[in-house]
Design a protein around this motif. Structure first.
Motif, PDB file in Angstrom:
ATOM      1  N   MET A  65       0.829  -1.200   0.000  1.00 47.19           N
ATOM      2  CA  MET A  65       0.000   0.000   0.000  1.00 47.19           C
ATOM      3  C   MET A  65       0.872   1.262   0.000  1.00 47.19           C
ATOM      4  SD  MET A  65      -3.151   0.562  -0.222  1.00 47.19           S
ATOM      5  CE  MET A  65      -3.754  -1.049   0.289  1.00 47.19           C
ATOM      6  N   ILE A  66       1.951   1.246   0.758  1.00 43.68           N
ATOM      7  CA  ILE A  66       2.862   2.395   0.790  1.00 43.68           C
ATOM      8  C   ILE A  66       3.437   2.653  -0.608  1.00 43.68           C
ATOM      9  CG2 ILE A  66       5.084   3.226   1.663  1.00 43.68           C
ATOM     10  CD1 ILE A  66       4.445   1.679   4.262  1.00 43.68           C
ATOM     11  N   TYR A  67       3.916   1.583  -1.241  1.00 41.61           N
ATOM     12  CA  TYR A  67       4.504   1.725  -2.573  1.00 41.61           C
ATOM     13  C   TYR A  67       3.465   2.240  -3.561  1.00 41.61           C
ATOM     14  CZ  TYR A  67       9.084  -0.448  -1.698  1.00 41.61           C
ATOM     15  OH  TYR A  67      10.357  -0.706  -1.277  1.00 41.61           O
ATOM     16  N   ARG A  68       2.261   1.714  -3.512  1.00 45.45           N
ATOM     17  CA  ARG A  68       1.225   2.130  -4.457  1.00 45.45           C
ATOM     18  C   ARG A  68       0.876   3.597  -4.281  1.00 45.45           C
ATOM     19  NH1 ARG A  68      -4.159  -1.299  -4.732  1.00 45.45           N
ATOM     20  NH2 ARG A  68      -4.870  -0.005  -3.002  1.00 45.45           N
ATOM     21  N   HIS A  69       0.718   4.032  -3.028  1.00 36.98           N
ATOM     22  CA  HIS A  69       0.348   5.422  -2.791  1.00 36.98           C
ATOM     23  C   HIS A  69       1.467   6.376  -3.204  1.00 36.98           C
ATOM     24  CE1 HIS A  69      -3.143   4.696   0.252  1.00 36.98           C
ATOM     25  NE2 HIS A  69      -3.459   4.403  -0.991  1.00 36.98           N
ATOM     26  N   VAL A  70       2.701   6.002  -2.955  1.00 34.86           N
ATOM     27  CA  VAL A  70       3.818   6.842  -3.394  1.00 34.86           C
ATOM     28  C   VAL A  70       3.820   6.953  -4.918  1.00 34.86           C
ATOM     29  CG1 VAL A  70       6.344   6.927  -3.596  1.00 34.86           C
ATOM     30  CG2 VAL A  70       5.278   6.499  -1.370  1.00 34.86           C
ATOM     31  N   SER A  71       3.623   5.833  -5.586  1.00 31.48           N
ATOM     32  CA  SER A  71       3.574   5.835  -7.050  1.00 31.48           C
ATOM     33  C   SER A  71       2.433   6.712  -7.562  1.00 31.48           C
ATOM     34  CB  SER A  71       3.397   4.399  -7.558  1.00 31.48           C
ATOM     35  OG  SER A  71       3.180   4.371  -8.951  1.00 31.48           O
ATOM     36  N   GLN A  72       1.257   6.567  -6.964  1.00 33.46           N
ATOM     37  CA  GLN A  72       0.089   7.333  -7.419  1.00 33.46           C
ATOM     38  C   GLN A  72       0.276   8.835  -7.201  1.00 33.46           C
ATOM     39  OE1 GLN A  72      -2.778   5.139  -5.072  1.00 33.46           O
ATOM     40  NE2 GLN A  72      -3.665   4.192  -6.891  1.00 33.46           N
ATOM     41  N   ILE A  73       0.797   9.216  -6.050  1.00 29.49           N
ATOM     42  CA  ILE A  73       0.999  10.636  -5.765  1.00 29.49           C
ATOM     43  C   ILE A  73       1.990  11.240  -6.754  1.00 29.49           C
ATOM     44  CG2 ILE A  73       1.964  12.263  -4.093  1.00 29.49           C
ATOM     45  CD1 ILE A  73       0.778  10.444  -1.879  1.00 29.49           C
ATOM     46  N   ASN A  74       3.090  10.542  -7.015  1.00 33.41           N
ATOM     47  CA  ASN A  74       4.097  11.075  -7.935  1.00 33.41           C
ATOM     48  C   ASN A  74       3.592  11.143  -9.369  1.00 33.41           C
ATOM     49  OD1 ASN A  74       5.952  11.504  -5.890  1.00 33.41           O
ATOM     50  ND2 ASN A  74       6.946   9.515  -6.147  1.00 33.41           N
ATOM     51  N   GLN A  75       2.731  10.222  -9.758  1.00 30.58           N
ATOM     52  CA  GLN A  75       2.203  10.233 -11.122  1.00 30.58           C
ATOM     53  C   GLN A  75       1.178  11.341 -11.351  1.00 30.58           C
ATOM     54  OE1 GLN A  75       0.838   6.184 -11.782  1.00 30.58           O
ATOM     55  NE2 GLN A  75       2.797   5.576 -12.649  1.00 30.58           N
ATOM     56  N   MET A  76       0.647  11.909 -10.259  1.00 25.82           N
ATOM     57  CA  MET A  76      -0.288  13.024 -10.406  1.00 25.82           C
ATOM     58  C   MET A  76       0.434  14.338 -10.698  1.00 25.82           C
ATOM     59  SD  MET A  76      -3.439  12.453  -7.729  1.00 25.82           S
ATOM     60  CE  MET A  76      -2.547  11.838  -6.302  1.00 25.82           C
ATOM     61  N   HIS A  77       1.737  14.406 -10.427  1.00 23.31           N
ATOM     62  CA  HIS A  77       2.557  15.591 -10.701  1.00 23.31           C
ATOM     63  C   HIS A  77       1.928  16.850 -10.094  1.00 23.31           C
ATOM     64  CE1 HIS A  77       5.022  13.184 -13.377  1.00 23.31           C
ATOM     65  NE2 HIS A  77       3.942  12.804 -14.038  1.00 23.31           N
ATOM     66  N   LEU A  78       1.618  16.784  -8.821  1.00 23.05           N
ATOM     67  CA  LEU A  78       1.036  17.922  -8.124  1.00 23.05           C
ATOM     68  C   LEU A  78       2.136  18.939  -7.807  1.00 23.05           C
ATOM     69  CD1 LEU A  78      -1.218  15.938  -5.610  1.00 23.05           C
ATOM     70  CD2 LEU A  78      -1.924  17.019  -7.761  1.00 23.05           C
ATOM     71  N   ASP A  79       1.844  20.204  -8.006  1.00 26.91           N
ATOM     72  CA  ASP A  79       2.832  21.247  -7.727  1.00 26.91           C
ATOM     73  C   ASP A  79       3.255  21.217  -6.261  1.00 26.91           C
ATOM     74  OD1 ASP A  79       2.753  22.136 -10.315  1.00 26.91           O
ATOM     75  OD2 ASP A  79       1.320  23.760  -9.922  1.00 26.91           O
TER      76      ASP A  79
END
Length: 300
Positions: A1-15
């Motif tokens: 779950m940690i890995y997935r959430h890190v991946s998802q957050i980074n793929q959103m490219h939030l400022d």
């Protein structure tokens, strides 16, 4: 779950937002998981103005105290409302939640637990929805007369139920324990079975019964409390925890209903569609985006 959430957050490219995985016992450790855009924190040095440590609820009392002593901001991620006091008391746990920037949780039941315990912190509790891979957990045709269950879940209970069923189970039905299987093998077992026995116990969000339902199973057993969130009519049938005899009786009744064609499996389709939507990747991403924005607002 940690890995997935890190991946998802980074793929959103939030400022202004970047997520990293932190393995404090071994900074060079890596899990072999198929996620893109992962980043890893490779030092114990934290920028106190713009880095936030995410702490698991089971170690919150200890880790939050260390973070506070070092001036490190932190979030507590609660994945089980019944593990908050593991090796800790309210006296040691309370300061951890009091000084947390935000508190996240992954089910309605955990949210209710947190509000009950810490009503004064209600405004900083953030609800995250987990996604379930509905493209992996799906029914197969034709189904087989299989009953699946996970022996590691409440091992004493599952063993008792299996023994209570042993002499009464029709020859045309069989039990399939799900153990020592990878995700693909679990999905295949659930896809071909008709009934799943749930032995969830005080879980933050027990995923196996949910995955079984998405795979077209009729689910019988314990809700684990948090399971009430997805315990939909017709497809899910609750047994009170510890009522072994009723567990066996209800299972045999449903087997008889299947054999006589009295189970409306087509009605499962509506439940499956609802669960796919409620535990979708889109919902998970929206929640993570909201979390990042709320955290940015606090830091600014």
């Amino acid at each position: 779950m940690i890995y997935r959430h890190v991946s998802q957050i980074n793929q959103m490219h939030l400022d202004g937002v970047k997520a990293q995985i932190f393995h404090p016992k071994d900074l060079g450790f890596r899990c072999e998981l198929p996620f893109d855009d992962l980043a890893f924190k490779e030092s114990f040095s934290f920028n106190k103005s713009n880095e936030v440590l995410v702490i698991h609820e089971m170690w919150a009392a200890r880790e939050a105290r260390i973070a506070r002593d070092k001036g490190i901001r932190y979030i507590i991620q609660v994945q089980n409302g019944y593990e908050i006091f593991r090796k800790a008391t309210m006296a040691s746990v309370y300061p951890a939640y009091e000084h947390a920037e935000l508190i996240t949780c992954v089910s309605d039941d955990i949210h209710a637990c947190l509000v009950f315990l810490f009503p004064e912190f209600k405004q900083k509790i953030v609800r995250l929805h987990l996604s379930v891979e509905s493209d992996v957990f799906k029914p197969s045709e034709p189904k087989q007369n299989l009953i699946t269950y996970m022996p590691r879940k409440l091992e004493k209970h599952s063993r008792l139920v299996v023994n209570y069923l042993a002499r009464k189970l029709p020859d045309t039905w069989s039990l399939l324990p799900i153990q020592n299987m990878n995700q693909s093998e679990v999905a295949q077992a659930l896809a071909k079975s008709r009934i799943f026995l749930s032995f969830s116990e005080l879980e933050g969000l027990g995923l196996p019964p949910l995955e079984a339902a998405l795979a077209g199973n009729l689910v019988i057993g314990y809700t684990g409390q948090a399971g009430k969130e997805y315990w939909l009519e017709n497809q899910f049938h609750e047994v009170h925890c510890g009522d072994i005899r009723q567990f066996a009786i209800l299972t045999l009744d449903k087997i008889n209903d299947f054999d006589r064609g009295r189970i409306d499996v087509e009605s499962f389709d509506q439940n499956i569609a609802l669960l796919k939507n409620r535990f979708s990747v889109a919902q998970e991403l929206a929640d993570l985006r909201d979390l990042a924005q709320r955290l940015l607002a606090r830091l600014i």
